[in-house]
Write a protein that holds these residues in place. Structure first.
Motif, short mmCIF file in Angstrom:
data_model
loop_
_atom_site.label_atom_id
_atom_site.label_comp_id
_atom_site.label_asym_id
_atom_site.label_seq_id
_atom_site.Cartn_x
_atom_site.Cartn_y
_atom_site.Cartn_z
N HIS A 63 -26.87 -47.75 32.94
CA HIS A 63 -28.24 -47.94 32.45
C HIS A 63 -28.73 -46.57 31.98
O HIS A 63 -28.43 -45.56 32.61
N THR A 64 -29.47 -46.54 30.90
CA THR A 64 -29.96 -45.25 30.39
C THR A 64 -31.32 -44.88 30.95
O THR A 64 -31.69 -43.71 30.94
N LYS A 145 -23.24 -59.24 24.97
CA LYS A 145 -22.94 -57.99 24.25
C LYS A 145 -24.10 -57.59 23.34
O LYS A 145 -24.47 -56.42 23.27
N ALA A 146 -24.68 -58.56 22.66
CA ALA A 146 -25.78 -58.28 21.72
C ALA A 146 -27.07 -57.88 22.44
O ALA A 146 -27.97 -57.30 21.81
N SER A 147 -27.15 -58.12 23.74
CA SER A 147 -28.39 -57.83 24.47
C SER A 147 -28.38 -56.48 25.18
O SER A 147 -29.32 -56.16 25.92
N SER A 148 -27.36 -55.66 24.98
CA SER A 148 -27.21 -54.43 25.76
C SER A 148 -28.40 -53.49 25.64
O SER A 148 -28.85 -52.92 26.64
N GLU A 149 -28.94 -53.31 24.46
CA GLU A 149 -30.10 -52.42 24.31
C GLU A 149 -31.35 -53.02 24.95
O GLU A 149 -32.08 -52.33 25.65
N ARG A 150 -31.57 -54.29 24.71
CA ARG A 150 -32.77 -54.95 25.26
C ARG A 150 -32.82 -54.84 26.78
O ARG A 150 -33.86 -54.57 27.36
N PHE A 151 -31.68 -55.08 27.43
CA PHE A 151 -31.65 -55.10 28.89
C PHE A 151 -31.11 -53.80 29.49
O PHE A 151 -30.93 -53.71 30.71
N ASP A 152 -30.85 -52.79 28.65
CA ASP A 152 -30.34 -51.49 29.12
C ASP A 152 -29.13 -51.67 30.02
O ASP A 152 -29.04 -51.11 31.10
N ASN A 153 -28.20 -52.48 29.56
CA ASN A 153 -26.97 -52.77 30.29
C ASN A 153 -25.82 -52.50 29.34
O ASN A 153 -25.51 -53.32 28.49
N HIS A 154 -25.20 -51.33 29.47
CA HIS A 154 -24.18 -50.87 28.53
C HIS A 154 -22.81 -50.89 29.21
O HIS A 154 -22.56 -50.13 30.14
N TYR A 155 -21.94 -51.78 28.73
CA TYR A 155 -20.62 -51.95 29.34
C TYR A 155 -19.66 -50.86 28.90
O TYR A 155 -19.69 -50.41 27.75
N VAL A 156 -18.81 -50.43 29.83
CA VAL A 156 -17.80 -49.41 29.57
C VAL A 156 -16.48 -49.85 30.19
O VAL A 156 -16.45 -50.75 31.03
N ASP A 157 -15.40 -49.20 29.79
CA ASP A 157 -14.09 -49.48 30.37
C ASP A 157 -13.85 -48.51 31.52
O ASP A 157 -14.25 -47.35 31.47
N SER A 158 -13.21 -48.99 32.57
CA SER A 158 -12.81 -48.13 33.68
C SER A 158 -11.43 -48.53 34.17
O SER A 158 -11.29 -49.51 34.93
N PRO A 159 -10.39 -47.80 33.75
CA PRO A 159 -9.06 -48.09 34.26
C PRO A 159 -9.01 -48.01 35.80
O PRO A 159 -8.32 -48.81 36.43
N LEU A 160 -9.75 -47.06 36.39
CA LEU A 160 -9.78 -46.94 37.84
C LEU A 160 -10.28 -48.23 38.49
O LEU A 160 -9.70 -48.72 39.46
N TRP A 161 -11.36 -48.80 37.96
CA TRP A 161 -11.92 -50.03 38.53
C TRP A 161 -10.92 -51.19 38.36
O TRP A 161 -10.69 -51.94 39.31
N ARG A 162 -10.32 -51.32 37.19
CA ARG A 162 -9.35 -52.38 36.96
C ARG A 162 -8.18 -52.27 37.93
O ARG A 162 -7.77 -53.26 38.55
N GLU A 163 -7.65 -51.05 38.08
CA GLU A 163 -6.49 -50.83 38.95
C GLU A 163 -6.85 -51.08 40.43
O GLU A 163 -6.08 -51.69 41.16
#
Length: 170
Positions: A63-64, A145-163
């Motif tokens: 979140h920003t 995905k289209a709502s990321s700015e409106r709801f301040d929810n920006h998805y990112v990749d995390s190999p650590l979390w996946r693993e």
């Protein structure tokens, strides 16, 4: 008095359990909507999240504008915090500042029941309702995905979390 002003009775926010809306973003995941920013004068947004054992939880995001706080009521919550993974147990507290990638799910072998608070408050309840509609097949992931700015929810990749999640590491 010592200069501290107490809120006026009209400013107090009281939400009874019977009045709280419950949504689900996946099978085994319940989100109780307690108080959104419009009810708290922008101070906080609060929800309770109950995740059954094995539920995927929230994917890595940040979140920003808001700090997201977690207080574990019961069970154990596994949380990604930037480049590390921790497990929060009952009565543990975590505050994640703006800009910090994070994710959460029940710890392997456990369920999780947590109180989540955003400060300052954000217009989040419509986001949870959108997740509920996606869960029911009434909306698409593209809408999230289209709502990321409106709801301040920006998805990112995390190999650590996946693993970590794939390995069932606690």
């Amino acid at each position: 008095m010592s200069g501290t002003e107490f809120p006026r009775p009209d400013d107090v926010v009281l939400v009874r359990e019977a009045d709280a809306e419950i949504t689900a973003d996946a099978p085994g995941s319940l989100i109780t909507l307690i108080a959104d920013s419009d009810r708290t004068g922008g101070a906080v947004t609060t929800n309770r999240t109950i995740l059954d054992e094995g539920v995927a939880g929230a994917p890595p995001h940040f979140h920003t504008r808001a700090t997201e706080m977690f207080f574990v009521l019961d069970g154990a919550l596994q949380v990604l915090i930037d480049d590390r993974v921790v497990v929060l147990e009952k009565n543990d507290f975590l505050a994640v500042p703006p800009g910090t990638p994070h994710a959460f799910a029940p710890a392997p072998g456990s369920f999780a029941d947590a109180l989540l608070v955003f400060t300052p408050g954000m217009d989040r309840f419509e986001y949870y309702r959108l997740l509920d509609r996606v869960n029911k097949g009434e909306a698409s992931v593209e809408e999230i995905k289209a709502s990321s700015e409106r709801f301040d929810n920006h998805y990112v990749d995390s190999p650590l979390w996946r693993e970590t999640r794939a390995a069932g590491i606690r």
